[in-house]
Structures are given as structure tokens and as C-alpha cells.
Design a protein around this motif. Structure first.
Motif, PDB file in Angstrom:
ATOM      1  N   ARG A 189       0.617  -1.231  -0.040  1.00 21.84           N
ATOM      2  CA  ARG A 189      -0.088   0.037   0.102  1.00 21.84           C
ATOM      3  C   ARG A 189       0.737   1.180  -0.048  1.00 21.84           C
ATOM      4  NH1 ARG A 189      -2.640  -0.330   6.142  1.00 21.84           N
ATOM      5  NH2 ARG A 189      -0.726   0.062   7.407  1.00 21.84           N
ATOM      6  N   THR A 208      -5.830   4.265   5.346  1.00 22.84           N
ATOM      7  CA  THR A 208      -6.236   4.717   3.921  1.00 22.84           C
ATOM      8  C   THR A 208      -5.045   4.782   3.212  1.00 22.84           C
ATOM      9  OG1 THR A 208      -7.905   6.154   5.154  1.00 22.84           O
ATOM     10  CG2 THR A 208      -7.013   6.881   3.033  1.00 22.84           C
ATOM     11  N   VAL A 232      -3.801   3.414  -1.285  1.00 23.06           N
ATOM     12  CA  VAL A 232      -3.947   2.640  -2.747  1.00 23.06           C
ATOM     13  C   VAL A 232      -3.188   1.633  -2.245  1.00 23.06           C
ATOM     14  CG1 VAL A 232      -3.339   2.467  -5.035  1.00 23.06           C
ATOM     15  CG2 VAL A 232      -3.874   4.787  -3.927  1.00 23.06           C
ATOM     16  N   THR A 286      -5.830  -0.262  -6.039  1.00 22.44           N
ATOM     17  CA  THR A 286      -7.172  -0.031  -5.648  1.00 22.44           C
ATOM     18  C   THR A 286      -7.496   0.874  -4.291  1.00 22.44           C
ATOM     19  OG1 THR A 286      -9.461  -0.826  -5.032  1.00 22.44           O
ATOM     20  CG2 THR A 286      -7.618  -2.052  -4.306  1.00 22.44           C
ATOM     21  N   GLN A 287      -8.228   1.838  -4.436  1.00 22.32           N
ATOM     22  CA  GLN A 287      -8.208   2.857  -3.094  1.00 22.32           C
ATOM     23  C   GLN A 287      -8.912   2.317  -2.153  1.00 22.32           C
ATOM     24  OE1 GLN A 287      -6.760   6.321  -3.190  1.00 22.32           O
ATOM     25  NE2 GLN A 287      -7.307   5.964  -0.912  1.00 22.32           N
ATOM     26  N   THR A 296     -10.311   4.024   1.477  1.00 18.35           N
ATOM     27  CA  THR A 296     -10.318   5.059   2.342  1.00 18.35           C
ATOM     28  C   THR A 296     -11.126   4.824   3.526  1.00 18.35           C
ATOM     29  OG1 THR A 296     -10.351   6.511   0.402  1.00 18.35           O
ATOM     30  CG2 THR A 296     -11.354   7.615   2.491  1.00 18.35           C
TER      31      THR A 296
END
Length: 118
Positions: A38, A90, A92, A112-113, A115
Motif C-alpha cells: 500500500r 487509508t 492505494v 485500488t483505493q 479510504t
């Protein structure tokens, strides 16, 4: 070449859960270990979890006890179950494939994000 396609990101409140999925295609015979990395805004990309060809796993200290990596070799898929999410999760999230266990990735997904709101 190996293509990695992630899905399952989104928006969730703190304390919630998400499950990321990734499917590998192309020259899957060179895929042994798989993993998730990430990258948060303004920070370096970091390893989240990795699973070996034999199913052994390792996790970043920050996610131990909250995230679980698993794989389905028959479907060429890897998953990341994320529970008790925090705002600091949080980022990507990128799926990765590795020619050998416990070495840096050879291929990356598009990301893929995720949040998490506090």
C-alpha cells in the motif's frame, strides 16, 4: 508477463471491514508468492502482507491481528480481508506477484483505493 487485477476497494468508516481481491492472468506459471502493498499520500510504498506458494504468511506489524491474506490457487486469486480498519489504513493497495517466496515483487496491479473515515 503477469497481469494483476484488483477489486474491492472503497470507502468505509473506522472500525469497519473490506475485502480486497486480486486475480492473476497471463504467464501465471511464474507466480509463486503473492502479496499486497500500500501507499498512503506522501508516504513510501510498504508491504502489507505476503503469502508464499505453500501458504505461509507474513504481515506488517501495523496490520497484524486485523488483516488476513489468503489465496485460491485454483482460481489464481489472492485476497486481503481487512477488519477493524483505521484512518491510517487509508491508501492505494496494490496486488503483487513474486517469482520466489519472500523476494520483492516482479509484477504489480494498478491499485485500488481504500479510504477509511474517522
Amino acid at each position: 508477463q503477469v497481469q494483476l487485477t484488483e477489486s474491492g476497494g472503497g470507502f468505509v468508516q473506522a472500525g469497519g471491514s473490506l475485502r480486497l481481491s486480486c486475480v492473476a492472468s497471463g504467464n501465471i506459471f511464474i507466480v509463486n508468492a503473492m502479496g499486497w502493498y500500500r501507499q498512503a499520500p506522501g508516504k513510501q510504498r510498504e508491504l502489507v502482507a505476503q503469502i508464499s506458494s505453500g501458504g505461509s504468511t507474513k504481515y506488517a506489524d501495523s496490520v497484524k491481528g486485523r488483516f488476513t491474506i489468503s489465496r485460491d490457487n485454483a482460481k489464481n486469486m489472492v485476497y486481503l480481508q481487512m477488519n477493524s480498519l483505521k484512518s491510517e489504513d487509508t491508501a492505494v493497495y496494490y496486488c503483487t506477484s513474486h517469482r520466489r517466496d519472500w523476494v520483492p515483487p516482479d509484477y504489480w496491479g494498478q491499485g485500488t483505493q481504500v479510504t477509511v473515515s474517522s
